[in-house]
Motif scaffolding. Structure first.
Motif, mmCIF file in Angstrom:
data_model
loop_
_atom_site.group_PDB
_atom_site.id
_atom_site.type_symbol
_atom_site.label_atom_id
_atom_site.label_comp_id
_atom_site.label_asym_id
_atom_site.label_seq_id
_atom_site.Cartn_x
_atom_site.Cartn_y
_atom_site.Cartn_z
ATOM 1 N N ALA A 1 3.039 32.994 18.348
ATOM 2 C CA ALA A 1 3.739 31.944 19.132
ATOM 3 C C ALA A 1 3.794 30.735 18.490
ATOM 4 C CB ALA A 1 2.967 31.944 20.418
ATOM 5 N N THR A 2 5.144 30.169 18.865
ATOM 6 C CA THR A 2 5.487 28.655 18.385
ATOM 7 C C THR A 2 5.127 27.774 19.504
ATOM 8 O OG1 THR A 2 6.966 29.431 16.722
ATOM 9 C CG2 THR A 2 6.975 27.247 17.361
ATOM 10 N N GLY A 3 4.298 26.946 19.600
ATOM 11 C CA GLY A 3 3.742 25.985 20.810
ATOM 12 C C GLY A 3 2.206 25.776 20.848
ATOM 13 N N PRO A 4 1.991 24.527 21.456
ATOM 14 C CA PRO A 4 0.597 24.054 21.210
ATOM 15 C C PRO A 4 -0.522 25.153 21.719
ATOM 16 C CG PRO A 4 1.941 22.638 22.202
ATOM 17 C CD PRO A 4 2.746 23.844 22.410
ATOM 18 N N GLY A 5 -1.520 25.328 20.736
ATOM 19 C CA GLY A 5 -2.340 26.218 20.837
ATOM 20 C C GLY A 5 -2.238 27.773 20.769
ATOM 21 N N GLY A 6 -1.112 28.058 20.494
ATOM 22 C CA GLY A 6 -0.587 29.585 20.612
ATOM 23 C C GLY A 6 -0.592 30.124 22.204
ATOM 24 N N GLY A 7 -0.744 29.199 22.837
ATOM 25 C CA GLY A 7 -0.899 29.523 24.461
ATOM 26 C C GLY A 7 -2.241 29.600 24.968
ATOM 27 N N ALA A 8 -3.289 28.921 24.023
ATOM 28 C CA ALA A 8 -4.633 28.985 24.457
ATOM 29 C C ALA A 8 -4.904 28.132 25.723
ATOM 30 C CB ALA A 8 -5.432 28.351 23.537
ATOM 31 N N VAL A 9 -4.188 27.001 25.619
ATOM 32 C CA VAL A 9 -4.359 26.004 26.920
ATOM 33 C C VAL A 9 -3.786 26.678 28.199
ATOM 34 C CG1 VAL A 9 -3.998 23.655 27.961
ATOM 35 C CG2 VAL A 9 -4.497 23.820 25.535
ATOM 36 N N LEU A 10 -2.726 27.296 28.174
ATOM 37 C CA LEU A 10 -2.088 27.968 29.222
ATOM 38 C C LEU A 10 -2.579 29.154 29.836
ATOM 39 C CD1 LEU A 10 1.604 27.487 27.963
ATOM 40 C CD2 LEU A 10 0.384 26.035 29.453
#
Length: 263
Positions: free
Chosen positions: A48-57
């Motif tokens: 994934a391209t995006g902060p944390g690879g989705g971890a926070v979400l």
């Protein structure tokens, strides 16, 4: 007696499910943390391209669920893992897997594909102690695993689920390192990799005729070879002391002997 360990998992397995998408796909991820879970969990996709690879979400407390989506922009073979602190502990407990983002035309066909991941287990009890094992935060921090494993446990790819192929078949292994800490020197005893997609870059030309491939923690590689001679081939990390701590797998090749090649 058997040694038993309480794993933390994605979908009840170590490694987690093998996910296969195409470049340009939008991937929707749904993560639900079981009611009886001990703590929060989430998922970080290296694809994934995006902060944390989705971890926070996706961070979910016990009994919660969250979803997010990402567009798979880059082809390749990518690790995913839980990224709740202490991240190393969640990974060592089994929360890692691979996602393949195929290029537009897909990958060339082969006869057999296998999914293999290397990991470490840190226990208070010494290697081989029977009964329920306790995870050791101290050994984790000092990077002193008691166990090195392929696919989650000692014997997973030897007595339990050996890889199987026939003489003349082509084999592709999707190999990744969950870790959390150790780099693998991946080698199949008695085979030479015809093609290696180093660092799992499938948009770069593969290396050819390779004996051993370095795969970092949180990284992957794709290796391909043809099975020419029958018999039992052993998958190892060529840091061979680790074989004494559980790290081995079998590829069993069936078919006619080939005395002109080996014998």
């Amino acid at each position: 007696g058997d040694s038993v360990y309480r794993y933390w998992t994605f979908n009840g397995r170590v490694p987690g499910p093998f996910i296969r998408v195409r470049v340009g796909d939008t991937v929707e991820c749904y993560l639900r943390n079981a009611e009886d879970s001990w703590m929060a969990h989430n998922v970080d996709f290296h694809a994934a391209t995006g902060p944390g690879g989705g971890a926070v979400l996706t961070t979910s407390m016990p009994g919660e669920e969250h979803a997010f989506r990402f567009k798979a922009l880059n082809p390749g073979l990518y690790v995913y893992h839980c990224a709740v602190p202490p991240v190393a502990m969640h990974i060592a407990a089994g929360m890692y897997g691979l996602i393949l983002v195929e290029p537009e035309d897909g990958l060339a066909p082969v006869d057999k594909e296998f999914y293999v991941m290397q990991g470490e287990i840190y226990t208070e009890e010494p290697f081989g102690t029977p009964g329920l094992l306790t995870e050791s935060y101290d050994k984790l921090l000092n990077e002193r695993p008691e166990y090195f494993v392929f696919n989650g446990h000692v014997g997973a790819l030897t007595e339990h689920f050996p890889l199987k192929a026939k003489v003349g078949e082509t084999v592709r292994i999707f190999f990744g390192v969950g870790g959390p800490n150790f780099t693998s020197s991946f080698h199949v005893i008695g085979e030479i990799f015809d093609r290696v997609y180093q660092a799992a870059s499938i948009t770069s030309p593969p290396l050819t005729d390779v004996q051993t491939v370095t795969v970092p923690s949180g990284g992957a590689a794709i290796v391909e070879f043809k099975c020419e001679v029958p018999g039992q081939y052993v998958l190892v990390d060529h840091a061979l002391s680790r074989a004494e701590r559980g790290l081995a797998g079998y590829l069993i090749v069936e078919g006619e002997e080939q005395p002109d090649i080996f014998g």
